[in-house]
Design an enzyme around this catalytic site. Structure first.
Site, short mmCIF file in Angstrom:
data_model
loop_
_atom_site.label_atom_id
_atom_site.label_comp_id
_atom_site.label_asym_id
_atom_site.label_seq_id
_atom_site.Cartn_x
_atom_site.Cartn_y
_atom_site.Cartn_z
N HIS A 94 45.81 23.65 84.33
CA HIS A 94 45.34 22.80 83.22
C HIS A 94 44.05 23.35 82.57
O HIS A 94 43.92 23.38 81.35
CB HIS A 94 45.12 21.38 83.74
CG HIS A 94 45.33 20.31 82.72
ND1 HIS A 94 45.90 19.10 82.99
CD2 HIS A 94 45.04 20.28 81.38
CE1 HIS A 94 45.95 18.37 81.90
NE2 HIS A 94 45.43 19.06 80.91
N LYS A 106 51.28 20.19 84.68
CA LYS A 106 50.08 21.00 84.90
C LYS A 106 49.34 20.56 86.15
O LYS A 106 49.36 19.36 86.48
CB LYS A 106 49.11 20.86 83.70
CG LYS A 106 49.78 20.87 82.35
CD LYS A 106 48.80 20.73 81.20
CE LYS A 106 49.54 20.54 79.89
NZ LYS A 106 49.88 19.15 79.59
N ASP A 130 55.79 17.24 77.27
CA ASP A 130 54.60 17.82 77.90
C ASP A 130 53.82 16.75 78.66
O ASP A 130 53.38 15.76 78.07
CB ASP A 130 53.69 18.43 76.82
CG ASP A 130 52.47 19.11 77.43
OD1 ASP A 130 52.59 20.31 77.78
OD2 ASP A 130 51.43 18.46 77.58
P1 NDP Z 1 47.49 15.12 68.74
O1 NDP Z 1 46.76 16.04 67.86
O2 NDP Z 1 48.92 15.34 69.02
O3 NDP Z 1 47.27 13.68 68.13
C1 NDP Z 1 47.76 12.52 68.71
C2 NDP Z 1 47.16 11.32 67.98
O4 NDP Z 1 47.55 11.36 66.61
C3 NDP Z 1 47.59 10.01 68.54
O5 NDP Z 1 46.49 9.13 68.47
C4 NDP Z 1 48.70 9.56 67.60
O6 NDP Z 1 48.73 8.16 67.54
C5 NDP Z 1 48.26 10.16 66.27
N1 NDP Z 1 49.40 10.59 65.43
C6 NDP Z 1 50.56 11.16 65.83
N2 NDP Z 1 51.34 11.44 64.79
C7 NDP Z 1 50.67 11.03 63.69
C8 NDP Z 1 50.98 11.04 62.31
N3 NDP Z 1 52.13 11.55 61.86
N4 NDP Z 1 50.06 10.55 61.46
C9 NDP Z 1 48.89 10.06 61.90
N5 NDP Z 1 48.54 10.00 63.20
C10 NDP Z 1 49.43 10.49 64.10
O7 NDP Z 1 46.63 15.04 70.11
P2 NDP Z 1 46.91 15.13 71.65
O8 NDP Z 1 45.58 15.29 72.28
O9 NDP Z 1 47.74 14.03 72.14
O10 NDP Z 1 47.68 16.52 71.84
C11 NDP Z 1 49.09 16.63 71.89
C12 NDP Z 1 49.56 16.86 73.30
O11 NDP Z 1 48.99 18.04 73.83
C13 NDP Z 1 49.12 15.78 74.31
O12 NDP Z 1 49.82 14.58 74.19
C14 NDP Z 1 49.31 16.49 75.60
O13 NDP Z 1 50.68 16.53 75.96
C15 NDP Z 1 48.80 17.89 75.24
N6 NDP Z 1 47.36 18.06 75.53
C16 NDP Z 1 47.02 19.07 76.40
C17 NDP Z 1 45.70 19.29 76.72
C18 NDP Z 1 45.35 20.38 77.66
O14 NDP Z 1 44.20 20.44 78.10
N7 NDP Z 1 46.28 21.23 78.01
C19 NDP Z 1 44.61 18.45 76.18
C20 NDP Z 1 45.07 17.43 75.27
C21 NDP Z 1 46.39 17.28 74.97
P3 NDP Z 1 50.07 7.27 67.86
O15 NDP Z 1 50.56 7.64 69.22
O16 NDP Z 1 49.56 5.87 67.76
O17 NDP Z 1 51.05 7.62 66.78
#
Ligand code: NDP
Length: 276
Positions: A112, A79, A49
Site C-alpha cells: 500500500h 493491498k 479495488d
Molecule cells: P476519487 O478521486 O475517485 O473521488 C471519489 C470522490 O468523488 C467521492 O467522494 C465520490 O463521491 C466523488 N465522485 C465520484 N464520481 C463523481 C462524479 N462523477 N462527480 C462528482 N463527484 C464524484 O478518490 P478516491 O480517493 O476514492 O480514489 C479512487 C480509489 O483509489 C479509491 O476508492 C481506492 O480504491 C483507491 N485509493 C488508493 C489509495 C492508495 O494509497 N493506493 C489512496 C486513495 C484511494 P460519491 O461516492 O458520493 O459519488
C-alpha cells in the site's frame, strides 16, 4: 485507443487487467457496497479495488459472490497495510484478505505504501505469494521513482503496477515515463481529486466543449495517457457517469492543456513521509 469498458491492458507478466475499475475506499456499509458493486457489474465494470485498510473486503466478497458473475471475469485488487509490514505480518494479513474476499486468489496484490526500512522485506513475501499462484500479479502503490529504483535493485519480480495519486493537478510525468521504461503499469488513485475535480474551471470549460462532465474529462485524460483508472463512487448515477468515457476522444491540444494544469498538488500524503 481505449474504446470500451471491456478493454484490458496486458501487464508485464502476461495477465490482463481492465483499464477501468471501481475504487471502494471509504465505503464500509454492507448495503451500500452491495448496491455499488451490483450497479457497476451491470454497467460492465469488472475491476474492483480494495485494501485491508478499507475494512470492506468481507462485504465485497459477499456482493461479488451473490452477483453470480464467474470469479474469473472479475479483477480484484487488495493491498497490505503499513502496520502489517512493520509487524512482518504480510503473509497472515494476505490470508485474512483471501478469506474475507471469499476467494482462492486475488488478481493483484499491492504494497500500500513504501514503509521505509520494511518494503523490501514485504516485497519478498509478495514474491512468495505470487509464486504460490494466490496473487496473479503483484505490485506497489505510492512508490516514487527512487522507491522503485531501490526495489528493482533488490528483487526478482518487477512490480506489475504502481498505483499512485494521479490527476491533472498532479501529473506525475517523470514517474509515468520511468514506469513505461520499466514495463510497470501506472494506475491512478484519486483520479477525480476526491470529487474536487468538478469545481475546477479548466475542467468545466472542457466539459462544456465535449458535452461531457468534468469527471468524464479527467477520466478520459487518464485513459489517453494509458493509465489505469479506478474512480470511486457509491452513487449509481455517478458509477454510470464515470463509465461513459469510451465514446469520445480529447484532442492532442486539450490533452496538452490538461497536462499543463500540473501543480504537484497532493491531496494524499507524501510517499516520502509514511509515518502512519
Ligand atoms: P476519487 O478521486 O475517485 O473521488 C471519489 C470522490 O468523488 C467521492 O467522494 C465520490 O463521491 C466523488 N465522485 C465520484 N464520481 C463523481 C462524479 N462523477 N462527480 C462528482 N463527484 C464524484 O478518490 P478516491 O480517493 O476514492 O480514489 C479512487 C480509489 O483509489 C479509491 O476508492 C481506492 O480504491 C483507491 N485509493 C488508493 C489509495 C492508495 O494509497 N493506493 C489512496 C486513495 C484511494 P460519491 O461516492 O458520493 O459519488
Amino acid at each position: 485507443m481505449i474504446t470500451s469498458i471491456n478493454d484490458r491492458v496486458t501487464l508485464n507478466n502476461g495477465i490482463s487487467m481492465p483499464w477501468f475499475g471501481l475504487g471502494l475506499y471509504k465505503v464500509t456499509d454492507a448495503k451500500e457496497i452491495d448496491r455499488a458493486i451490483k450497479t457497476a457489474l451491470q454497467i460492465g465494470y469488472r475491476a474492483f479495488d480494495t485494501a485491508t485498510f478499507y475494512r470492506n473486503e468481507r462485504f465485497i466478497g459477499k456482493a461479488l459472490r451473490e452477483s453470480g458473475i464467474p470469479r474469473e471475469e472479475i479483477f480484484l485488487t487488495s493491498k497490505v497495510w503499513n502496520d502489517a509490514q512493520r509487524q512482518k505480518r504480510t503473509m497472515e494479513v494476505f490470508d485474512e484478505s483471501l478469506e474475507d474476499l471469499d476467494s482462492a486468489y486475488v488478481d493483484l496484490y499491492l504494497i500500500h505504501w513504501p514503509v521505509a526500512g520494511f518494503f523490501k522485506q514485504t516485497w519478498q513475501v509478495l514474491e512468495e505469494i505470487h509464486r504460490s499462484g494466490r496473487a496473479r500479479a503483484i505490485g506497489v502503490s505510492n512508490f516514487l521513482v527512487h522507491h522503485l529504483e531501490d526495489l528493482l535493485a533488490d528483487s526478482q519480480v518487477v512490480p506489475a503496477i504502481d498505483q499512485v495519486e494521479f490527476h491533472p493537478y498532479l501529473f506525475q510525468k517523470e514517474l509515468l515515463n520511468f514506469c513505461r521504461g520499466h514495463a510497470i503499469q501506472l494506475e491512478a488513485w484519486g483520479p477525480l481529486m476526491k470529487g474536487q475535480i468538478v469545481t475546477k474551471k479548466p475542467l468545466i470549460t472542457l466539459a462544456k466543449k465535449y458535452h461531457r462532465t468534468p469527471a468524464q474529462i479527467a477520466l478520459r485524460w487518464d485513459l489517453q495517457h494509458e493509465v489505469v483508472t479506478i474512480p470511486k463512487s457509491s452513487k449509481p448515477e455517478r458509477i454510470l457517469e464515470n463509465a461513459q468515457v469510451f465514446d469520445f476522444e480529447l484532442s492532442p491540444e486539450d490533452m496538452h492543456l490538461l497536462d499543463g494544469l500540473d501543480e504537484g498538488l497532493r491531496l494524499g500524503p507524501n510517499p516520502d513521509h509514511v509515518t502512519f
